[in-house]
Design a protein around this motif. Structure first.
Motif, PDB file in Angstrom:
ATOM      1  N   LEU A  40      -3.727  13.245   6.715  1.00 56.93           N
ATOM      2  CA  LEU A  40      -2.444  12.843   7.279  1.00 56.93           C
ATOM      3  C   LEU A  40      -1.603  12.186   6.215  1.00 56.93           C
ATOM      4  CD1 LEU A  40      -0.676  12.296   9.823  1.00 56.93           C
ATOM      5  CD2 LEU A  40      -1.805  10.086   9.953  1.00 56.93           C
ATOM      6  N   ARG A  41      -0.383  12.608   6.102  1.00 55.85           N
ATOM      7  CA  ARG A  41       0.543  11.995   5.141  1.00 55.85           C
ATOM      8  C   ARG A  41       1.633  11.276   5.913  1.00 55.85           C
ATOM      9  NH1 ARG A  41       1.363  16.606   0.406  1.00 55.85           N
ATOM     10  NH2 ARG A  41      -0.837  16.767  -0.167  1.00 55.85           N
ATOM     11  N   LEU A  42       1.836  10.018   5.588  1.00 52.35           N
ATOM     12  CA  LEU A  42       2.816   9.202   6.288  1.00 52.35           C
ATOM     13  C   LEU A  42       3.874   8.725   5.316  1.00 52.35           C
ATOM     14  CD1 LEU A  42       3.856   7.520   8.650  1.00 52.35           C
ATOM     15  CD2 LEU A  42       2.197   5.750   8.025  1.00 52.35           C
ATOM     16  N   PRO A  43       5.093   9.235   5.408  1.00 53.58           N
ATOM     17  CA  PRO A  43       6.150   8.751   4.519  1.00 53.58           C
ATOM     18  C   PRO A  43       6.595   7.371   4.933  1.00 53.58           C
ATOM     19  CG  PRO A  43       7.057  10.300   6.105  1.00 53.58           C
ATOM     20  CD  PRO A  43       5.568  10.256   6.342  1.00 53.58           C
ATOM     21  N   LEU A  44       6.681   6.466   3.983  1.00 50.78           N
ATOM     22  CA  LEU A  44       7.106   5.110   4.279  1.00 50.78           C
ATOM     23  C   LEU A  44       8.390   4.781   3.526  1.00 50.78           C
ATOM     24  CD1 LEU A  44       3.743   3.158   4.091  1.00 50.78           C
ATOM     25  CD2 LEU A  44       4.982   3.877   6.123  1.00 50.78           C
ATOM     26  N   PRO A  45       9.409   4.317   4.234  1.00 46.41           N
ATOM     27  CA  PRO A  45      10.647   3.933   3.550  1.00 46.41           C
ATOM     28  C   PRO A  45      10.518   2.571   2.931  1.00 46.41           C
ATOM     29  CG  PRO A  45      10.865   3.606   5.911  1.00 46.41           C
ATOM     30  CD  PRO A  45       9.506   4.206   5.685  1.00 46.41           C
ATOM     31  N   PHE A  46       9.486   2.421   2.108  1.00 40.76           N
ATOM     32  CA  PHE A  46       9.196   1.118   1.513  1.00 40.76           C
ATOM     33  C   PHE A  46      10.190   0.822   0.413  1.00 40.76           C
ATOM     34  CE2 PHE A  46       7.344  -2.446  -0.087  1.00 40.76           C
ATOM     35  CZ  PHE A  46       6.732  -2.295  -1.312  1.00 40.76           C
ATOM     36  N   HIS A  47      10.865  -0.304   0.571  1.00 40.21           N
ATOM     37  CA  HIS A  47      11.891  -0.683  -0.392  1.00 40.21           C
ATOM     38  C   HIS A  47      11.258  -1.292  -1.618  1.00 40.21           C
ATOM     39  CE1 HIS A  47      15.486  -2.464  -2.042  1.00 40.21           C
ATOM     40  NE2 HIS A  47      14.902  -3.657  -2.004  1.00 40.21           N
ATOM     41  N   ASN A  53      16.808  -3.858   4.624  1.00 37.59           N
ATOM     42  CA  ASN A  53      16.097  -2.598   4.849  1.00 37.59           C
ATOM     43  C   ASN A  53      15.029  -2.723   5.933  1.00 37.59           C
ATOM     44  OD1 ASN A  53      17.646  -1.483   2.881  1.00 37.59           O
ATOM     45  ND2 ASN A  53      16.035  -1.331   1.344  1.00 37.59           N
ATOM     46  N   THR A  54      14.408  -3.900   6.004  1.00 42.39           N
ATOM     47  CA  THR A  54      13.383  -4.114   7.030  1.00 42.39           C
ATOM     48  C   THR A  54      13.999  -4.186   8.415  1.00 42.39           C
ATOM     49  OG1 THR A  54      12.059  -5.338   5.411  1.00 42.39           O
ATOM     50  CG2 THR A  54      11.450  -5.572   7.729  1.00 42.39           C
ATOM     51  N   GLY A  55      15.128  -4.876   8.526  1.00 40.03           N
ATOM     52  CA  GLY A  55      15.857  -4.923   9.788  1.00 40.03           C
ATOM     53  C   GLY A  55      15.116  -5.671  10.889  1.00 40.03           C
ATOM     54  N   PRO A  56      15.404  -5.311  12.150  1.00 36.44           N
ATOM     55  CA  PRO A  56      14.805  -6.013  13.296  1.00 36.44           C
ATOM     56  C   PRO A  56      13.289  -5.933  13.338  1.00 36.44           C
ATOM     57  CG  PRO A  56      16.664  -4.657  13.993  1.00 36.44           C
ATOM     58  CD  PRO A  56      16.377  -4.295  12.570  1.00 36.44           C
ATOM     59  N   VAL A  74       6.027  -0.640   7.341  1.00 35.76           N
ATOM     60  CA  VAL A  74       7.207  -0.929   6.518  1.00 35.76           C
ATOM     61  C   VAL A  74       7.436  -2.435   6.434  1.00 35.76           C
ATOM     62  CG1 VAL A  74       9.715  -0.701   6.365  1.00 35.76           C
ATOM     63  CG2 VAL A  74       8.325   1.288   6.921  1.00 35.76           C
ATOM     64  N   ALA A  75       7.349  -3.126   7.566  1.00 36.70           N
ATOM     65  CA  ALA A  75       7.561  -4.572   7.582  1.00 36.70           C
ATOM     66  C   ALA A  75       6.511  -5.291   6.739  1.00 36.70           C
ATOM     67  CB  ALA A  75       7.545  -5.093   9.018  1.00 36.70           C
ATOM     68  N   ASP A  76       5.252  -4.882   6.873  1.00 46.53           N
ATOM     69  CA  ASP A  76       4.168  -5.530   6.127  1.00 46.53           C
ATOM     70  C   ASP A  76       4.304  -5.303   4.627  1.00 46.53           C
ATOM     71  OD1 ASP A  76       3.120  -6.466   8.449  1.00 46.53           O
ATOM     72  OD2 ASP A  76       1.452  -5.053   8.551  1.00 46.53           O
ATOM     73  N   LEU A  77       4.589  -4.073   4.227  1.00 47.17           N
ATOM     74  CA  LEU A  77       4.689  -3.764   2.802  1.00 47.17           C
ATOM     75  C   LEU A  77       5.914  -4.424   2.170  1.00 47.17           C
ATOM     76  CD1 LEU A  77       3.611  -0.009   2.771  1.00 47.17           C
ATOM     77  CD2 LEU A  77       2.274  -2.005   2.080  1.00 47.17           C
TER      78      LEU A  77
END
Length: 269
Positions: free
Chosen positions: A11-18, A86-89, A243-246
């Motif tokens: 499984l590949r999960l794209p993450l919008p990690f800033h 970028n993390t937002g709510p 995303v929030a954790d990273l």
């Protein structure tokens, strides 16, 4: 995509990690420089340690270091602000989850403490350390889930980096995670497929083959070809959590790098 049909794939999960910077680091540690001192065989280790810490603190707060920190402060603030945007709510939601997890484990510790407070044998080490003890820290990681369970698995797999009692306790992070109810899995499948599940699959086993911190696996049979397959479904909201954790880890790393630039040349690999 939250669903992946697998026949031995991954499984590949794209993450919008800033992340603004990409560093290639190597393992390097620097010790405070100690000059014009004489080492005697009968010197006390405490005195040496105190002097070393004083020299390190003196270097940390030297005028040159302070000047460099002031020059880099605007960039640090910019990075933190941009990452927060970028993390937002989801960042606020994740913070609320963290507070809830912390309170929950804290209540567990207080309950256990009250049971043994009148014991003549004294308190065991895990209660004395509180939430920093291996047991309660592992419980906190489990409540936080996802990224923190992966971090716990890393601790359990690195006996050369962490104390043995933590390595032993975090072995429990490899155990099966609580499964998501099948009704939620069905809802995710319908949304991802864009049509009724019955039009694609002849049968989907409601009992998961495996349930991990990030995804859950179910056996299924394709309609038409009658081929047996497995379906790997990301748990609800897991992308926002990751995303929030990273992004949080990134902010902490940037602050530590700002306080001590030597950390930028340190890596675990």
């Amino acid at each position: 995509m939250a669903v992946s049909g697998l026949r031995g794939g991954t499984l590949r999960l794209p993450l919008p990690f800033h992340h603004h910077h990409h560093h290639h680091h190597s393992l390097r540690f620097s010790l405070p420089s100690i000059s014009n001192t004489r080492a005697h065989s009968n010197s006390k280790s405490k005195g040496f340690t105190l002097f070393a810490r004083y020299a390190q603190a003196q270097d940390l707060f030297s005028s040159r270091r302070i000047q460099d920190n002031i020059e880099n402060l605007p960039k640090l603030v910019e990075d933190i602000v941009q990452t927060s945007i970028n993390t937002g709510p989801r960042g606020v939601f994740r913070l609320a989850q963290g507070v809830q997890a912390l309170v929950g484990v804290g209540q567990e510790w207080l309950t256990d403490l009250s049971k043994l407070s009148n014991s003549s044998a004294g308190l065991p080490p895990e209660l004395q350390l509180g939430l920093l003890s291996p047991f309660y820290l592992r419980r906190l990681f489990e409540r936080m889930g996802a990224t923190y369970i992966k971090l716990g698995q890393f601790i359990a797999s690195a006996p050369t980096l962490f104390p043995p009692e933590y390595v032993q306790e975090f072995q429990n992070c490899f155990d099966k995670a609580p499964p998501v109810p099948f009704e939620e899995i069905q809802s995710i499948l319908r949304k991802e497929l864009g049509r009724p599940i019955e039009s694609v699959y002849e049968y989907v086993d409601p009992t998961p083959i495996a349930s991990a911190s990030i995804a859950q696996v179910h056996g299924a049979r394709l309609k038409g070809s009658q081929e047996d397959v497995v379906i790997k479904v990301l748990k609800p909201g897991i992308e926002d959590v990751l995303v929030a954790d990273l992004n949080f880890v990134y902010v902490v790393a940037r602050i530590l790098e700002f306080l001590n630039p030597e950390i930028s040349r340190t890596s675990l690999v």
